[in-house]
Structure formats: C-alpha cells, structure tokens
Design a protein around this motif. Structure first.
Motif, PDB file in Angstrom:
ATOM      1  N   PHE A   1      41.963  31.490  43.079  1.00 51.85           N
ATOM      2  CA  PHE A   1      42.835  30.059  42.826  1.00 51.85           C
ATOM      3  C   PHE A   1      42.630  29.488  41.581  1.00 51.85           C
ATOM      4  CE2 PHE A   1      38.641  28.855  43.807  1.00 51.85           C
ATOM      5  CZ  PHE A   1      38.350  27.662  43.114  1.00 51.85           C
ATOM      6  N   SER A   2      43.586  28.682  41.006  1.00 50.08           N
ATOM      7  CA  SER A   2      43.456  28.258  39.850  1.00 50.08           C
ATOM      8  C   SER A   2      44.070  26.665  39.700  1.00 50.08           C
ATOM      9  CB  SER A   2      44.298  29.049  38.452  1.00 50.08           C
ATOM     10  OG  SER A   2      44.314  28.444  37.345  1.00 50.08           O
ATOM     11  N   ASP A   3      45.008  26.422  40.793  1.00 46.16           N
ATOM     12  CA  ASP A   3      45.481  25.322  40.805  1.00 46.16           C
ATOM     13  C   ASP A   3      44.667  24.224  41.437  1.00 46.16           C
ATOM     14  OD1 ASP A   3      48.700  24.350  40.805  1.00 46.16           O
ATOM     15  OD2 ASP A   3      47.623  23.054  42.098  1.00 46.16           O
ATOM     16  N   PRO A   4      44.824  22.784  40.694  1.00 44.54           N
ATOM     17  CA  PRO A   4      43.981  21.807  41.266  1.00 44.54           C
ATOM     18  C   PRO A   4      44.137  21.529  42.574  1.00 44.54           C
ATOM     19  CG  PRO A   4      44.982  21.446  38.989  1.00 44.54           C
ATOM     20  CD  PRO A   4      45.593  22.394  39.646  1.00 44.54           C
ATOM     21  N   ALA A   5      45.452  21.686  43.201  1.00 46.04           N
ATOM     22  CA  ALA A   5      45.394  21.316  44.635  1.00 46.04           C
ATOM     23  C   ALA A   5      44.669  22.225  45.420  1.00 46.04           C
ATOM     24  CB  ALA A   5      47.081  21.414  44.768  1.00 46.04           C
ATOM     25  N   SER A   6      44.494  23.378  45.005  1.00 49.46           N
ATOM     26  CA  SER A   6      43.869  24.475  45.833  1.00 49.46           C
ATOM     27  C   SER A   6      42.396  23.930  45.817  1.00 49.46           C
ATOM     28  CB  SER A   6      44.215  25.882  45.543  1.00 49.46           C
ATOM     29  OG  SER A   6      45.436  26.079  45.682  1.00 49.46           O
ATOM     30  N   GLU A   7      41.795  23.948  44.612  1.00 54.63           N
ATOM     31  CA  GLU A   7      40.564  23.448  44.314  1.00 54.63           C
ATOM     32  C   GLU A   7      40.046  22.488  45.141  1.00 54.63           C
ATOM     33  OE1 GLU A   7      37.504  22.068  40.776  1.00 54.63           O
ATOM     34  OE2 GLU A   7      39.300  23.028  40.203  1.00 54.63           O
ATOM     35  N   ARG A   8      41.036  21.259  45.362  1.00 59.87           N
ATOM     36  CA  ARG A   8      40.421  20.223  46.160  1.00 59.87           C
ATOM     37  C   ARG A   8      40.321  20.537  47.416  1.00 59.87           C
ATOM     38  NH1 ARG A   8      44.205  17.467  42.707  1.00 59.87           N
ATOM     39  NH2 ARG A   8      46.143  17.813  44.206  1.00 59.87           N
ATOM     40  N   VAL A   9      41.186  21.383  47.957  1.00 62.22           N
ATOM     41  CA  VAL A   9      41.111  21.856  49.521  1.00 62.22           C
ATOM     42  C   VAL A   9      39.718  22.600  49.784  1.00 62.22           C
ATOM     43  CG1 VAL A   9      42.139  23.193  51.399  1.00 62.22           C
ATOM     44  CG2 VAL A   9      43.575  21.766  50.087  1.00 62.22           C
ATOM     45  N   ILE A  10      39.749  23.706  48.754  1.00 54.41           N
ATOM     46  CA  ILE A  10      38.377  24.568  48.796  1.00 54.41           C
ATOM     47  C   ILE A  10      36.882  23.694  48.897  1.00 54.41           C
ATOM     48  CG2 ILE A  10      37.290  26.302  47.643  1.00 54.41           C
ATOM     49  CD1 ILE A  10      39.973  27.441  46.992  1.00 54.41           C
ATOM     50  N   ALA A  11      37.192  22.557  47.978  1.00 51.19           N
ATOM     51  CA  ALA A  11      36.139  21.737  47.691  1.00 51.19           C
ATOM     52  C   ALA A  11      35.542  21.049  48.874  1.00 51.19           C
ATOM     53  CB  ALA A  11      36.273  21.134  46.263  1.00 51.19           C
ATOM     54  N   LEU A  12      36.529  20.505  49.690  1.00 50.23           N
ATOM     55  CA  LEU A  12      36.332  19.820  50.786  1.00 50.23           C
ATOM     56  C   LEU A  12      36.199  20.582  52.054  1.00 50.23           C
ATOM     57  CD1 LEU A  12      36.613  17.186  52.227  1.00 50.23           C
ATOM     58  CD2 LEU A  12      39.071  17.478  52.463  1.00 50.23           C
ATOM     59  N   ALA A  13      36.532  21.718  51.964  1.00 51.28           N
ATOM     60  CA  ALA A  13      36.108  22.929  53.080  1.00 51.28           C
ATOM     61  C   ALA A  13      34.578  23.181  52.832  1.00 51.28           C
ATOM     62  CB  ALA A  13      36.986  24.101  52.910  1.00 51.28           C
ATOM     63  N   CYS A  14      34.145  23.193  51.548  1.00 53.17           N
ATOM     64  CA  CYS A  14      32.806  23.527  51.349  1.00 53.17           C
ATOM     65  C   CYS A  14      31.893  22.516  51.707  1.00 53.17           C
ATOM     66  CB  CYS A  14      32.583  24.010  49.873  1.00 53.17           C
ATOM     67  SG  CYS A  14      33.331  25.636  49.349  1.00 53.17           S
ATOM     68  N   GLN A  15      32.432  21.366  51.436  1.00 55.07           N
ATOM     69  CA  GLN A  15      31.831  19.844  51.633  1.00 55.07           C
ATOM     70  C   GLN A  15      31.308  19.714  53.255  1.00 55.07           C
ATOM     71  OE1 GLN A  15      33.487  16.435  49.785  1.00 55.07           O
ATOM     72  NE2 GLN A  15      32.120  14.905  50.899  1.00 55.07           N
ATOM     73  N   VAL A  16      32.657  20.205  53.936  1.00 58.87           N
ATOM     74  CA  VAL A  16      32.259  19.834  55.485  1.00 58.87           C
ATOM     75  C   VAL A  16      31.750  20.878  56.268  1.00 58.87           C
ATOM     76  CG1 VAL A  16      34.491  18.208  55.208  1.00 58.87           C
ATOM     77  CG2 VAL A  16      34.625  20.614  56.111  1.00 58.87           C
ATOM     78  N   ALA A  17      31.468  22.099  55.464  1.00 58.12           N
ATOM     79  CA  ALA A  17      31.100  23.328  56.257  1.00 58.12           C
ATOM     80  C   ALA A  17      29.830  23.067  57.078  1.00 58.12           C
ATOM     81  CB  ALA A  17      31.038  24.463  55.348  1.00 58.12           C
ATOM     82  N   ARG A  18      28.873  22.313  56.496  1.00 64.38           N
ATOM     83  CA  ARG A  18      27.525  22.348  57.175  1.00 64.38           C
ATOM     84  C   ARG A  18      27.655  21.510  58.340  1.00 64.38           C
ATOM     85  NH1 ARG A  18      23.730  25.859  55.960  1.00 64.38           N
ATOM     86  NH2 ARG A  18      22.044  24.230  56.288  1.00 64.38           N
ATOM     87  N   SER A  19      28.637  20.464  58.441  1.00 64.17           N
ATOM     88  CA  SER A  19      28.839  19.684  59.733  1.00 64.17           C
ATOM     89  C   SER A  19      29.214  20.553  60.836  1.00 64.17           C
ATOM     90  CB  SER A  19      29.742  18.887  59.506  1.00 64.17           C
ATOM     91  OG  SER A  19      30.167  18.219  60.806  1.00 64.17           O
ATOM     92  N   ASP A  20      28.915  20.318  62.156  1.00 64.68           N
ATOM     93  CA  ASP A  20      29.355  21.129  63.115  1.00 64.68           C
ATOM     94  C   ASP A  20      30.758  20.503  63.879  1.00 64.68           C
ATOM     95  OD1 ASP A  20      28.146  18.826  64.212  1.00 64.68           O
ATOM     96  OD2 ASP A  20      27.034  19.839  65.665  1.00 64.68           O
ATOM     97  N   LEU A  21      31.032  19.500  63.293  1.00 67.49           N
ATOM     98  CA  LEU A  21      32.387  18.868  63.757  1.00 67.49           C
ATOM     99  C   LEU A  21      33.635  20.120  63.679  1.00 67.49           C
ATOM    100  CD1 LEU A  21      32.280  15.428  62.176  1.00 67.49           C
ATOM    101  CD2 LEU A  21      31.996  16.007  64.573  1.00 67.49           C
ATOM    102  N   PRO A  22      34.709  20.102  64.674  1.00 68.44           N
ATOM    103  CA  PRO A  22      35.780  20.847  64.718  1.00 68.44           C
ATOM    104  C   PRO A  22      36.506  20.402  63.297  1.00 68.44           C
ATOM    105  CG  PRO A  22      35.347  19.666  66.786  1.00 68.44           C
ATOM    106  CD  PRO A  22      34.622  19.079  65.764  1.00 68.44           C
ATOM    107  N   VAL A  23      37.480  21.354  62.698  1.00 68.37           N
ATOM    108  CA  VAL A  23      38.227  21.328  61.641  1.00 68.37           C
ATOM    109  C   VAL A  23      39.562  21.720  61.993  1.00 68.37           C
ATOM    110  CG1 VAL A  23      38.578  21.836  59.277  1.00 68.37           C
ATOM    111  CG2 VAL A  23      36.027  21.610  60.090  1.00 68.37           C
ATOM    112  N   LEU A  24      40.702  21.020  61.562  1.00 72.38           N
ATOM    113  CA  LEU A  24      41.884  21.286  61.851  1.00 72.38           C
ATOM    114  C   LEU A  24      42.684  21.604  60.488  1.00 72.38           C
ATOM    115  CD1 LEU A  24      44.422  21.710  63.550  1.00 72.38           C
ATOM    116  CD2 LEU A  24      45.073  19.244  63.188  1.00 72.38           C
ATOM    117  N   ILE A  25      43.131  23.011  60.032  1.00 66.70           N
ATOM    118  CA  ILE A  25      43.618  23.193  59.008  1.00 66.70           C
ATOM    119  C   ILE A  25      45.044  23.078  59.190  1.00 66.70           C
ATOM    120  CG2 ILE A  25      43.704  24.966  57.072  1.00 66.70           C
ATOM    121  CD1 ILE A  25      41.103  26.109  58.095  1.00 66.70           C
TER     122      ILE A  25
END
Length: 446
Positions: free
Chosen positions: A156-180
């Motif tokens: 990825f190179s686009d800032p829009a992708s980076e924002r999603v990926i960064a948020l995915a990494c941030q919420v990964a440690r939680s055990d809450l369900p995620v909807l993509i």
C-alpha cells in the motif's frame, strides 16, 4: 519569506530586480559571478535562481550561462532557474529550457510577466516541498507500521489504505468482533489477516467462510457442522467452521448472505460461545474471534427485514471501512508492480492508463488485468495497448492531469498572456512538458 538569488554581473540589473521583489515581499540576494552564485547556493536558503547568460565583457555566446546552469542543476536538481538574456535569438536558452530550466526572458524584461513567473514558480516550489514533506512523513509512518506490526506483506502507498491498516492493527489486540465494509475485490480479507496476525490468538487457526459462495441451506452446516443424517447427503458427522477456528479467528465474508435462521444461531454463538451441530442436541463450547465483512448495505437490509438488527450491532462492535481502489489512487501503481511478472516492466503509457481507469472491480480487477497483460505481451515492456482496458471507461480523477489538446494549450497560453509557468500550472504540467506539447502542436515559443 521566499528568497531569490540573482546571478548577474551588471549591478543595475540586480538593483532593479531587488527593488521589484522587495515591493512584493520577496527577498533577494545578488552575486556578480557564477562562482559567487554557486557559493551563495551552498550557504543560503534559496528558493529560485535568476541567472544571466553572459558574464565576460563582449561575450554573447551564452556558454558561461550554460555552464552555470549545468553546475546548478548538478548540485540542486529541483531548484527552479529563470534565464535572463539580452540575446533572445540564442538557441542555447531554448536548449536549456529543454534541459530543465524553468523559463527564459529577454532584457529588458516585463515586470508584470517576470513577477507572474516568479510567483508561480515559488508557489509550485512551495507545493512541491510540502508534497515532499508529506510523502516523507507518510513513508516514515508506513515504516513504523511495518516495524511494529505484522502486515502480512500487504502492499500500500495511499494514505486512505494506511489509515485502515493502522486502525486494524490498533484494534487487533481486542477480542471484540470487527466488521469490515467495502466493495468486492477491495482487499477485505487481507485486512482480516492483518487483524488475526496481530491479535492475542495469532498462533491459532485462521478460518474463512464466504457466505455468498454457498447455497443458503448449506451455510449453517458449514458454520456449525452437522451430525450424520442431519440433511440429505450427510452420511457422516462433520465439524463446522466454528469448531475448526476454536482458539483462533473465523472470517465470515459476505455476511449479508447469511439466512435469517443462521443469523439467529450466529448471534447466540457470539453472545455465549455455545452452539449445536445440525441434527444434534449436544451443545459445544468454542472461543473464537469473529471478523466479518460485507459489501452490502446492512442498515438497508435491516429496514427491509432481511438482516437482524441485534446481530448487526453485535458484529459491528468495531467497523473498518476499506474504500474502493478508485479512492486509493496511490495504491494503483505499487499493486500493479506487485502483480507484474518479474521479467516484464510497466511502461509509461500503461502507468497513465492504469491511473485513468476507474477500477470497478478494484484490486481483483487490477490483478487480472496485469497478469493477463504479462502473459500476452510479447516484449519486456507492458504498454497501454496491452492492458485491453475499455476506452469508454470514465476517467478517474487523480493527481495526473488529462492530456491537453492543441486548443487547450492555446487557450491556456492566451489566458496567461504567454507566460509559460502560468499556463503550465493551469494545465497541470511542468514547463518542460508544456514546451514539448507546444513543439508537438507547432506552436511558437515566443
């Protein structure tokens, strides 16, 4: 305040320019020789250079100006340079424009045109510096993400992708369900992989089920398993995806295709961790992190009664929206390079065509286009004609400008009063690119 370096052996020229610029909040410094000018470039912060073409008495060849320009370009390749010359017939000035000089003007100059050119170049230079700073910041941010998290090789190179990926990494440690959420082919499963890889259950299984790829009557059996005889053709007991993903992650793609009966059972599993196989009365207990994805409008489905509202809110504890590829133009060329066979190269015409295409099929379509072109292209270079993209496709708005025709170039030049920098800026071109198009359309340079 921007600073202009004036390199001219005539003190009266320097004085006139210094006064002109000071009246318009532009600082200036003066050097009387090429050597002094190059020294100032090393010691001062300079945003633009205005240089003479001749410095020795009775010299009109322009050779000294050519040598000075070459020295500036070698040491400061992105610094805009305006050439001033009393000998407008010199072909050397035109050749230097082709070599990268920003513009050239005749002595005596027109103050208005010179100021317009200088202001345009300073503005473009400031924009370029800001763009460079932003790209540098984005590059450091990507590097930090790659060092801190397992990104599963995502490109990825686009800032829009980076924002999603960064948020995915941030919420990964939680055990809450995620909807993509996001369109088909945008890369939702890759985001799910990143969440799994950085979660507390990263060493557990990662199991996927595409709810849109199975008939409705089989989805429940796939999810929860079935005992022998539970339905026609069930000759032996089988475990479902929940059992297979126990201690890990279950990724449910196209969750909107899950039938209402299956939705009710899924809600119960999410709330209790318990379920029964089809045809069985024995409860089973699992510990599964659920990630779901959809391209459907689930709120609209709730209003229509085809999706349970309570399940929606249970799945949607955290929502990640992955934009379509058309809204992530910075990803197009890096992904194309990833999909391109190693023995092939993507040519400039193909790159331009890739950026223009709207990509309704998103990353999946891009992969197919590049892989097909790589297979069918005879030479080493893939060009636009090899991509077989529809010519009638609407043009995507990107940072790349559309190719201006002769009429557009003439109109821009007329509006700019012949000032090349201003016309180039309006057309979204560099001055060198505009000069090339003027030559192609046989438009006079003066």
């Amino acid at each position: 305040m921007p600073t202009v370096l004036i390199i001219d052996d005539n003190p009266s020229v320097a004085t006139a320019l210094e006064v002109l610029f000071s009246l318009h909040d532009i600082a200036s410094v003066h050097a009387e020789s090429p050597e002094a000018g190059l020294a100032l470039l090393e010691s001062e912060s300079i945003d633009l250079v205005i240089q003479d073409m001749n410095f020795s008495a009775d010299t009109t060849s322009g050779a000294e100006g050519e040598a000075l320009f070459a020295a500036i370009r070698e040491r400061h390749p992105d610094l805009p340079v305006i050439l001033l010359t009393a000998w407008t017939h010199l072909s050397s000035a035109v050749e230097l424009i082709r070599a990268g000089a920003a513009d050239y003007m005749a002595k005596p100059w027109d103050d208005g045109k010179l100021l317009t050119t200088v202001n345009n170049l300073l503005e473009l230079s400031e924009t370029r510096h800001e763009l460079d700073r932003r790209r540098s910041h984005e590059r450091r941010s990507r590097q930090q993400l790659e060092q801190k998290y397992d990104l599963r090789g995502v490109v990825f190179s686009d800032p829009a992708s980076e924002r999603v990926i960064a948020l995915a990494c941030q919420v990964a440690r939680s055990d809450l369900p995620v909807l993509i959420t996001g369109p088909n082919g945008a890369g939702k499963e890759k985001i799910a992989e990143i969440i799994q890889a950085n979660s507390a259950v990263r060493n557990g299984p990662f199991v996927t089920l595409n709810c849109g790829a199975l008939p409705g009557e089989l989805i429940e059996a796939e999810l929860f398993g079935a005992d022998a005889g539970a339905y026609t053709g069930a000759n032996k007991a089988r475990e479902g995806k929940f059992e297979a993903s126990d201690g890990g992650t279950l990724f449910l793609d196209e969750i909107g295709n899950l039938p209402l009966a299956g939705q009710m059972k899924l809600l119960r599993v999410l709330e209790t961790g318990r379920f029964e196989r089809l045809g069985s009365n024995r409860e089973r207990q699992v510990d599964v992190r659920v990630i779901s994805a959809t391209n459907a409008d689930l709120p609209a489905m709730i209003r229509e009664g085809t999706f349970r509202e309570d399940l929606y809110y249970r799945l949607n504890a955290i929502e990640l929206n992955l934009p379509p590829l058309a809204e992530r133009p910075g990803d197009i060329l890096p992904l194309a390079e990833l999909f391109c066979p190693p023995e092939k190269r993507i040519g400039e015409s193909a790159r331009a065509a890739l950026l223009r295409h709207p990509w309704p099929g998103n990353v999946r379509e891009l992969r197919n286009v590049i892989q097909r072109a790589g297979l069918l292209t005879a030479g080493e270079r893939i060009e636009a004609s090899d991509l077989n993209l529809p010519k009638s496709a609407p043009v995507q708005k990107t940072t790349s400008a559309e190719e201006p025709d002769r009429e557009a170039v003439e109109a821009a030049l007329a509006r700019a009063g012949g000032v090349i920098a201003q016309a180039a800026a309006e057309l979204g071109l560099s001055r060198q690119a505009l000069y090339r198009r003027m030559d192609r359309y046989q438009l006079p340079r003066e």
